[in-house]
Design a protein around this motif. Sequence first.
Motif, PDB file in Angstrom:
ATOM      1  N   ASN A   1       0.820  -1.210   0.000  1.00 46.63           N
ATOM      2  CA  ASN A   1       0.000   0.000   0.000  1.00 46.63           C
ATOM      3  C   ASN A   1       0.854   1.259   0.000  1.00 46.63           C
ATOM      4  O   ASN A   1       2.020   1.255   0.379  1.00 46.63           O
TER       5      ASN A   1
ATOM      6  N   GLU B   1      -4.050   3.247  -4.549  1.00 49.53           N
ATOM      7  CA  GLU B   1      -3.427   3.248  -3.227  1.00 49.53           C
ATOM      8  C   GLU B   1      -2.539   2.041  -2.995  1.00 49.53           C
ATOM      9  O   GLU B   1      -2.030   1.850  -1.899  1.00 49.53           O
ATOM     10  N   THR B   2      -2.314   1.220  -4.044  1.00 47.31           N
ATOM     11  CA  THR B   2      -1.416   0.074  -3.925  1.00 47.31           C
ATOM     12  C   THR B   2      -0.430   0.045  -5.083  1.00 47.31           C
ATOM     13  O   THR B   2      -0.663   0.653  -6.129  1.00 47.31           O
TER      14      THR B   2
ATOM     15  N   ASN C   1      -5.673  -1.313   9.349  1.00 50.26           N
ATOM     16  CA  ASN C   1      -5.769  -0.399   8.208  1.00 50.26           C
ATOM     17  C   ASN C   1      -5.503  -1.133   6.900  1.00 50.26           C
ATOM     18  O   ASN C   1      -6.174  -0.898   5.891  1.00 50.26           O
TER      19      ASN C   1
ATOM     20  N   ASN D   1      -8.415  -3.323   5.793  1.00 50.55           N
ATOM     21  CA  ASN D   1      -9.490  -2.544   5.169  1.00 50.55           C
ATOM     22  C   ASN D   1      -9.203  -2.292   3.688  1.00 50.55           C
ATOM     23  O   ASN D   1     -10.124  -2.282   2.861  1.00 50.55           O
ATOM     24  N   ILE D   2      -7.918  -2.099   3.330  1.00 48.83           N
ATOM     25  CA  ILE D   2      -7.538  -1.907   1.927  1.00 48.83           C
ATOM     26  C   ILE D   2      -7.788  -3.192   1.137  1.00 48.83           C
ATOM     27  O   ILE D   2      -8.369  -3.178   0.049  1.00 48.83           O
TER      28      ILE D   2
ATOM     29  N   ASN E   1      -9.753  -5.688   1.884  1.00 51.00           N
ATOM     30  CA  ASN E   1     -11.167  -6.069   1.862  1.00 51.00           C
ATOM     31  C   ASN E   1     -12.004  -5.266   0.865  1.00 51.00           C
ATOM     32  O   ASN E   1     -13.155  -5.605   0.598  1.00 51.00           O
ATOM     33  N   LYS E   2     -11.420  -4.209   0.300  1.00 54.44           N
ATOM     34  CA  LYS E   2     -12.121  -3.458  -0.748  1.00 54.44           C
ATOM     35  C   LYS E   2     -12.213  -4.271  -2.037  1.00 54.44           C
ATOM     36  O   LYS E   2     -13.039  -3.992  -2.887  1.00 54.44           O
ATOM     37  N   ASN E   3     -11.332  -5.246  -2.154  1.00 55.66           N
ATOM     38  CA  ASN E   3     -11.315  -6.106  -3.342  1.00 55.66           C
ATOM     39  C   ASN E   3     -12.146  -7.358  -3.068  1.00 55.66           C
ATOM     40  O   ASN E   3     -11.751  -8.204  -2.264  1.00 55.66           O
ATOM     41  N   LYS E   4     -13.264  -7.470  -3.732  1.00 56.59           N
ATOM     42  CA  LYS E   4     -14.204  -8.554  -3.462  1.00 56.59           C
ATOM     43  C   LYS E   4     -13.656  -9.926  -3.849  1.00 56.59           C
ATOM     44  O   LYS E   4     -14.130 -10.945  -3.344  1.00 56.59           O
TER      45      LYS E   4
END
Length: 214
Positions: A98, A110-111, A135, A138-139, A141-144
């Motif tokens: 990240n 952001e990655t 933190n 959470n980044i 987990n945004k990717n399903k």
Amino acid sequence: MKNWKNKFIEFILNKRILIFGDFILKSNRKSPYFFNMSLFSTGEDLKKIGKFYAQTLVNLNIEFDVLFGIAYKGIPILISTILALKNDFNINKPYSFNRKEIKTYGEKGETVGHKIQGKIVLIDDIITAGTAIKNAINIINKNKDSKISNILVAIDRKESGTTKLSAKKEIEKKYLCQISSIIDINDIILYLKNKNIMKKQLKILIQHQEKNFL
């Protein structure tokens, strides 16, 4: 205790990573000791620490598709681990990490690195209260199409989280993942006891552990 754990403890003690004094941790907690992981600052240091992380992944038979590092300290550890997996175990895997700040130009995002997908192993240095780890989760987990299969750190301080559970168990319960470590604070305590060394520092570790944490 496995020999490779002893070797890692010897490594951090020889590099004087474990220091004693009055410290405020990232979690805003006070501590009489601190692991200064920034002292891993040479090519040889990174080669060794990458081997320890890679060895742990292999020994624990952790399955993953992508290794993910947490900025900033987790990035050199991530790269050294990826290289050790390839060079020492012939395991070729992609990586991602990240950014502290989301890039607003070029490819943006952001990655950096491979797309976050499949089983993810999150790489970091120390777990105390787990703030940085949460933190990063959470980044991811945004990717399903991704799922955290494991979180691997060098050292688990075995401290409490925000509840009566340890930070490790708190994160495992909330995010349904497993946290592994090369060593934990109890491994260091046992090593110092068995070697009969650093008696003053050993007492500090034991008292802090018994009084404050799990």
